[in-house]
Design an enzyme around this catalytic site. Sequence first.
Site, PDB file in Angstrom:
ATOM      1  N   CYS A 265       3.275 123.504  28.099  1.00  0.00           N
ATOM      2  CA  CYS A 265       2.221 124.432  27.677  1.00  0.00           C
ATOM      3  C   CYS A 265       1.438 123.932  26.469  1.00  0.00           C
ATOM      4  CB  CYS A 265       2.826 125.804  27.378  1.00  0.00           C
ATOM      5  SG  CYS A 265       3.856 126.445  28.716  1.00  0.00           S
ATOM      6  N   HIS A 418       0.692 131.144  20.177  1.00  0.00           N
ATOM      7  CA  HIS A 418       1.024 130.850  21.574  1.00  0.00           C
ATOM      8  C   HIS A 418       1.136 132.171  22.331  1.00  0.00           C
ATOM      9  CE1 HIS A 418       2.626 128.684  24.979  1.00  0.00           C
ATOM     10  NE2 HIS A 418       3.716 129.435  24.974  1.00  0.00           N
ATOM     11  N   HIS A 456      -1.648 133.178  30.758  1.00  0.00           N
ATOM     12  CA  HIS A 456      -1.125 131.871  30.354  1.00  0.00           C
ATOM     13  C   HIS A 456      -1.515 130.821  31.390  1.00  0.00           C
ATOM     14  CE1 HIS A 456       1.167 128.731  28.747  1.00  0.00           C
ATOM     15  NE2 HIS A 456       2.334 129.326  28.541  1.00  0.00           N
TER      16      HIS A 456
END
Length: 617
Positions: A265, A418, A456
């Site tokens: 990620c 995040h 995401h």
Amino acid sequence: MRSYLPLIVGFGGYNAAGRASGHRAYERMIYESLGQADQRAVVDSLRNLRALSADVADAEVLAGTLVRKLEADVLDADQARLAVNVELQNTAANNSAQFELSARQMPAKLPENWHVEPMDEGGKRFRITVAEPLKVRVPVTDSLQVKAAGQLPSGFKPGDYYRSTHHPRGLQMSVLGASDAVNSVGIDWQRIQDSVDPDDVAVYSSSVMCQLDDTGVGGMMNARVLGQRSSSKQLSLGFTSMPADFTNAYVLGSLGATGAVTGACATFLYNLRWAVEDLRRGRRKVAVVGCAEAPILPEVIDGFAAMSALATDDDLRKLDGVAVPDYRRASRPFGANCGFTIAESSQYVVLMADDLAIELGAQIYGAVPGVYVNADGFKKSISAPGAGNYLTMAKAVGVAKTLLGDELVRNSSFVQAHGSSTPQNRVTESRIFDEVAKAFGMERWPVAAVKAYVGHSLGPASGDQLAATLGVFNRGIVPGIKTIDAVADDVFASRLSITSTDQQLGQDACQIAFLNSKGFGGNNATATVFAPDAINGYLKHHYSNAELKEYEHKRELVVAERDRYLAGADAGQLQPRYNFGNDLIDENGISLNDEEIRFPGFAKAVSLKDSEGLEGF
């Protein structure tokens, strides 16, 4: 040797909030805080992107954006493809089963328990007798346990804007995203290319999950099992490096450096780090950086769901005590949450060394003095967060303090978290922020988490953060986490400002951003990003008043050209750059000696005298 400041001179792309250039996707996030005229501009831009008529209500235009229930043109969550293995028991009197096949359907190698009889003289049909239970795979459809996703705006099909035959969706998004970023610079790419050596350009771009749809690796991996043939393109177009390869070969026509770094990620920031290091050291003068990911596929959803990583419908129902999940609020960073929401996105930025930006009159949207990457050390679980993120966050804040001073860091910085929307992330990441805030003297450190809006997107996730950050620099409004009712009790927030409404701080209080990313396997990365006003002192130190005055004059022309592009993009004229099969380099025209090499179509030569900094060797 002088170091250079990497400046952001263009940005673009597409995610669930819309088009990044012109701050449109960011403005969708802060829509409630905009004035009437700005709201009108956001809706009109989205209306044209979605190809909707003028009589479609504004609310409907907006409804087809952000995180929402999966839509059939991306993935029908109620009719997802599936195959079940069944065993057909023989019920005939002779305890055998019979069926017929055409010659074309007959396998090249017959199963041992098949008895085959021709049904005609031409051998066109055969009768098959099987004397034991028959195992077959039956295609069916099923309802996914996860039905929320951050999809591109409803009806927006990237492949419709250029000749995209056989291109996986992720590569279609890459072409459009990279084009949007390059076009947003306001300087013709040929002029940029003519201003530098061919080797002074770099492209760093990738995807984490490859191209997993049927036109890419996914189709190739399933072909044998489904009784199909792999195409000649599925393997090659499925490489994780293809977003960079497509950008070089079809968007820019670049001969420069190229790379495709992946770090779960944190992938966007990994690629950004390469570009920043290159530009700071003077190895490159311009870099295009980005990621594109199209992971909204049943197989990917199944994989993450098996890890208990996604917010399932059942978990959302239990969380809210309702019969029907609120898909719009599926992603809830730092609130009561149950997993992340998968998304698709394509985000790109164009970076220039400060001397080239001043020479060309480029508009400056921000600066990236550093990107920091650290692992976690020994781990109990490969997916668990660890200690490395303390390092990346502390170093990112530390460099800002060194370059701009204590006061600006304490009073004019914010965090792009995040914020994956998992229970574990809300505790561990908030604790890191709180500890860093304590160490550097922040009392109410503003925290944003854009995954609440766009989900995401895996590799491009920090690109989503960066695009929103440039919007914050422009308007001074930090997007609130509007999908939460309150901050969860286990979040460490004594020194943080996490709100469910937009934080209207003003530009002066939004001069430094820290983009944080945490990935599986201990792939931690944090970037330090400065607003344009924060680097005025740097520019005045390195350039004379006359040079800056000339720069400002050139910039006026660049901004006018940029505005023409943005107006067209708002009207639905996206102008993707896709040059396939044209302007090929004639290798007979390459000129080479022991000092330089020249290529037809490129204004400058590449020197062969580079010592890679080893002059005293």
